[in-house]
Enzyme design. Structure first.
Site, PDB file in Angstrom:
ATOM      1  N   ARG A  36      26.533  31.023  91.285  1.00  9.81           N
ATOM      2  CA  ARG A  36      27.179  31.839  92.316  1.00  9.81           C
ATOM      3  C   ARG A  36      28.387  32.590  91.767  1.00  9.81           C
ATOM      4  NH1 ARG A  36      27.799  26.913  95.213  1.00  9.81           N
ATOM      5  NH2 ARG A  36      29.367  27.816  96.573  1.00  9.81           N
ATOM      6  N   ARG A  59      28.614  20.431 100.459  1.00  8.49           N
ATOM      7  CA  ARG A  59      27.549  21.420 100.628  1.00  8.49           C
ATOM      8  C   ARG A  59      26.441  21.198  99.612  1.00  8.49           C
ATOM      9  NH1 ARG A  59      30.197  27.291 101.267  1.00  8.49           N
ATOM     10  NH2 ARG A  59      28.425  27.668  99.893  1.00  8.49           N
ATOM     11  N   ARG A  80      35.282  20.232  97.430  1.00 12.75           N
ATOM     12  CA  ARG A  80      35.187  20.773  98.793  1.00 12.75           C
ATOM     13  C   ARG A  80      34.351  19.875  99.708  1.00 12.75           C
ATOM     14  NH1 ARG A  80      33.618  26.968  99.763  1.00 12.75           N
ATOM     15  NH2 ARG A  80      31.717  26.458  98.577  1.00 12.75           N
ATOM     16  N   LYS A 114      38.503  31.916 101.142  1.00 13.39           N
ATOM     17  CA  LYS A 114      38.160  32.839 102.239  1.00 13.39           C
ATOM     18  C   LYS A 114      37.984  32.095 103.559  1.00 13.39           C
ATOM     19  CE  LYS A 114      34.500  34.431 100.148  1.00 13.39           C
ATOM     20  NZ  LYS A 114      34.581  33.539  98.955  1.00 13.39           N
ATOM     21  N   ARG A 122      28.099  41.620  99.625  1.00 12.29           N
ATOM     22  CA  ARG A 122      28.174  40.996  98.302  1.00 12.29           C
ATOM     23  C   ARG A 122      27.590  41.838  97.198  1.00 12.29           C
ATOM     24  NH1 ARG A 122      28.153  34.605  98.479  1.00 12.29           N
ATOM     25  NH2 ARG A 122      28.721  34.490 100.648  1.00 12.29           N
TER      26      ARG A 122
HETATM   27  P1  ADP Z   1      29.653  30.935  98.587  1.00 10.75           P
HETATM   28  O1  ADP Z   1      30.571  32.104  98.786  1.00 10.75           O
HETATM   29  O2  ADP Z   1      30.324  29.721  98.066  1.00 10.75           O
HETATM   30  O3  ADP Z   1      28.404  31.291  97.873  1.00 10.75           O
HETATM   31  P2  ADP Z   1      28.779  31.115 101.358  1.00 10.75           P
HETATM   32  O4  ADP Z   1      28.889  30.056 102.370  1.00 10.75           O
HETATM   33  O5  ADP Z   1      29.505  32.374 101.578  1.00 10.75           O
HETATM   34  O6  ADP Z   1      29.224  30.418 100.020  1.00 10.75           O
HETATM   35  O7  ADP Z   1      27.260  31.466 101.099  1.00 10.75           O
HETATM   36  C1  ADP Z   1      26.317  30.443 100.824  1.00 10.75           C
HETATM   37  C2  ADP Z   1      24.960  31.054 100.484  1.00 10.75           C
HETATM   38  O8  ADP Z   1      24.485  31.830 101.594  1.00 10.75           O
HETATM   39  C3  ADP Z   1      24.929  32.002  99.302  1.00 10.75           C
HETATM   40  O9  ADP Z   1      24.815  31.334  98.054  1.00 10.75           O
HETATM   41  C4  ADP Z   1      23.678  32.822  99.627  1.00 10.75           C
HETATM   42  O10 ADP Z   1      22.494  32.087  99.351  1.00 10.75           O
HETATM   43  C5  ADP Z   1      23.784  32.987 101.125  1.00 10.75           C
HETATM   44  N1  ADP Z   1      24.569  34.187 101.497  1.00 10.75           N
HETATM   45  C6  ADP Z   1      25.767  34.226 102.150  1.00 10.75           C
HETATM   46  N2  ADP Z   1      26.181  35.510 102.320  1.00 10.75           N
HETATM   47  C7  ADP Z   1      25.215  36.296 101.768  1.00 10.75           C
HETATM   48  C8  ADP Z   1      25.065  37.700 101.586  1.00 10.75           C
HETATM   49  N3  ADP Z   1      25.998  38.579 102.031  1.00 10.75           N
HETATM   50  N4  ADP Z   1      23.948  38.144 100.978  1.00 10.75           N
HETATM   51  C9  ADP Z   1      22.999  37.295 100.528  1.00 10.75           C
HETATM   52  N5  ADP Z   1      23.094  35.964 100.643  1.00 10.75           N
HETATM   53  C10 ADP Z   1      24.189  35.449 101.239  1.00 10.75           C
HETATM   54  P1  ADP Z   2      35.655  30.180  99.927  1.00 12.49           P
HETATM   55  O1  ADP Z   2      35.349  30.320 101.402  1.00 12.49           O
HETATM   56  O2  ADP Z   2      36.339  31.394  99.365  1.00 12.49           O
HETATM   57  O3  ADP Z   2      34.481  29.757  99.113  1.00 12.49           O
HETATM   58  P2  ADP Z   2      37.100  27.780 100.769  1.00 12.49           P
HETATM   59  O4  ADP Z   2      38.016  28.229 101.838  1.00 12.49           O
HETATM   60  O5  ADP Z   2      35.881  27.036 101.154  1.00 12.49           O
HETATM   61  O6  ADP Z   2      36.731  29.015  99.802  1.00 12.49           O
HETATM   62  O7  ADP Z   2      37.973  26.893  99.760  1.00 12.49           O
HETATM   63  C1  ADP Z   2      37.358  26.217  98.659  1.00 12.49           C
HETATM   64  C2  ADP Z   2      37.993  24.818  98.508  1.00 12.49           C
HETATM   65  O8  ADP Z   2      39.339  24.951  98.042  1.00 12.49           O
HETATM   66  C3  ADP Z   2      38.083  24.016  99.805  1.00 12.49           C
HETATM   67  O9  ADP Z   2      37.861  22.665  99.499  1.00 12.49           O
HETATM   68  C4  ADP Z   2      39.524  24.270 100.294  1.00 12.49           C
HETATM   69  O10 ADP Z   2      40.003  23.152 101.041  1.00 12.49           O
HETATM   70  C5  ADP Z   2      40.280  24.414  98.973  1.00 12.49           C
HETATM   71  N1  ADP Z   2      41.380  25.416  99.053  1.00 12.49           N
HETATM   72  C6  ADP Z   2      41.379  26.594  99.713  1.00 12.49           C
HETATM   73  N2  ADP Z   2      42.540  27.264  99.516  1.00 12.49           N
HETATM   74  C7  ADP Z   2      43.286  26.494  98.675  1.00 12.49           C
HETATM   75  C8  ADP Z   2      44.603  26.648  98.092  1.00 12.49           C
HETATM   76  N3  ADP Z   2      45.367  27.741  98.327  1.00 12.49           N
HETATM   77  N4  ADP Z   2      45.042  25.655  97.282  1.00 12.49           N
HETATM   78  C9  ADP Z   2      44.263  24.549  97.043  1.00 12.49           C
HETATM   79  N5  ADP Z   2      43.027  24.341  97.557  1.00 12.49           N
HETATM   80  C10 ADP Z   2      42.528  25.301  98.370  1.00 12.49           C
END
Ligand code: ADP
Ligand code: ADP
Ligand code: ZN
Length: 233
Positions: A179, A168, A135, A17, A96
């Site tokens: 998650r 992260r 990542r 994303k 979410r």
């Molecule tokens: P990921 O999708 O890998 O969990 P994000 O960067 O989107 O990573 O979110 C990181 C953290 O931020 C989540 O694990 C949660 O603690 C918080 N967070 C993000 N978006 C939301 C949401 N819409 N509602 C509740 N918590 C959220």
């Molecule tokens: P999200 O925001 O959905 O959690 P990220 O954009 O952070 O996902 O991507 C997660 C990890 O996978 C990052 O390290 C990114 O560089 C890698 N990544 C994203 N898209 C691809 C793809 N199409 N093929 C391989 N690696 C990818």
């Protein structure tokens, strides 16, 4: 000004994303709004709200809905002031769960805004774990990299701003598993909620990064150009 036209990105952690949002937002006239990025920014402060958010964030748990909605709305209000001509937000990481989706419908209706489409990035779980464990992110500008799949030009440094890349704090095996489970239980069911309204565009996220970008752009361009879905501003 009313009538923003927003796009929601839904997909499990690691589906790409953030990576895709960084590539498609500007060409589509959208602004990337990621609640996770907003929280990471907020947690650099040293106050009660930052400490409260961190207690959920580091465990890989959702931050309470009321706090999350407030943080999102304050960003949308900021965009209204700073970018009066933007088309809409590219929402990444919100909503979410069902109550966030319903809250979003209410606030968008109050503002006279619409959801033009929901882009669903589908990727198998084994691939997600491989992506998340490699990542790297830029703590300064939020850019995303991967040790193997998307390495920076200079090892350990951000291509955009030169800052030192970090892993992260929630990309640990335990927090990743938690998650992904929360995604399956609470977020994936939202696809049905939006499918009933004909909003979902399914994209195969298990392809090279450029191919996913092309697939999303091809699916979204006609939707954003359709006045029935999205009034042009
Ligand atoms: P990921 O999708 O890998 O969990 P994000 O960067 O989107 O990573 O979110 C990181 C953290 O931020 C989540 O694990 C949660 O603690 C918080 N967070 C993000 N978006 C939301 C949401 N819409 N509602 C509740 N918590 C959220
Ligand atoms: P999200 O925001 O959905 O959690 P990220 O954009 O952070 O996902 O991507 C997660 C990890 O996978 C990052 O390290 C990114 O560089 C890698 N990544 C994203 N898209 C691809 C793809 N199409 N093929 C391989 N690696 C990818
Ligand atoms: Zn950077």
């Amino acid at each position: 000004m009313a009538g923003r036209c927003h796009v929601i990105l839904i997909g499990p952690q690691g589906s790409g994303k953030g990576t895709q949002a960084a590539r498609i937002a500007a060409p589509l006239g959208l602004v990337h709004v990621a609640t996770g990025d907003l929280f990471r920014q907020l947690m650099t402060r040293d106050d009660d709200l930052a400490r409260e958010v961190r207690s959920y964030y580091d465990r890989g748990e959702l931050v309470p809905d009321d706090v999350t909605l407030r943080v999102l709305l304050s960003r949308l209000d900021e965009l209204e002031r700073a970018m009066p001509n933007y088309r809409g937000a590219l929402l990444d990481g919100y909503p979410r769960n069902r109550s966030q989706a319903e809250a979003l419908d209410r606030v968008l209706q109050d503002r006279g805004d619409t959801i033009a489409a929901v882009v669903h990035l589908a990727v198998p779980r084994a691939v997600l774990i491989e992506r998340l464990s490699g990542r790297l992110i830029c703590p300064q500008c939020g850019a995303t990299y991967h040790r193997v799949f998307a390495p920076p030009r200079v090892e350990g440094l951000c291509d955009q701003c030169g800052a030192a890349l970090v892993q992260r704090t929630d990309d640990t095996p335990e927090a990743i598993a938690r998650r992904l489970d929360t995604y399956e239980q609470q977020t994936a069911p939202l696809l049905e909620y939006y499918r009933q309204r004909g909003l979902v565009l399914d994209i195969d996220g298990n392809q090279p990064i450029d191919e996913v970008t092309q697939a999303i752009l091809s699916a979204l361009e006609p939707v954003l150009g359709d006045p029935a879905r999205c009034r042009s501003s």
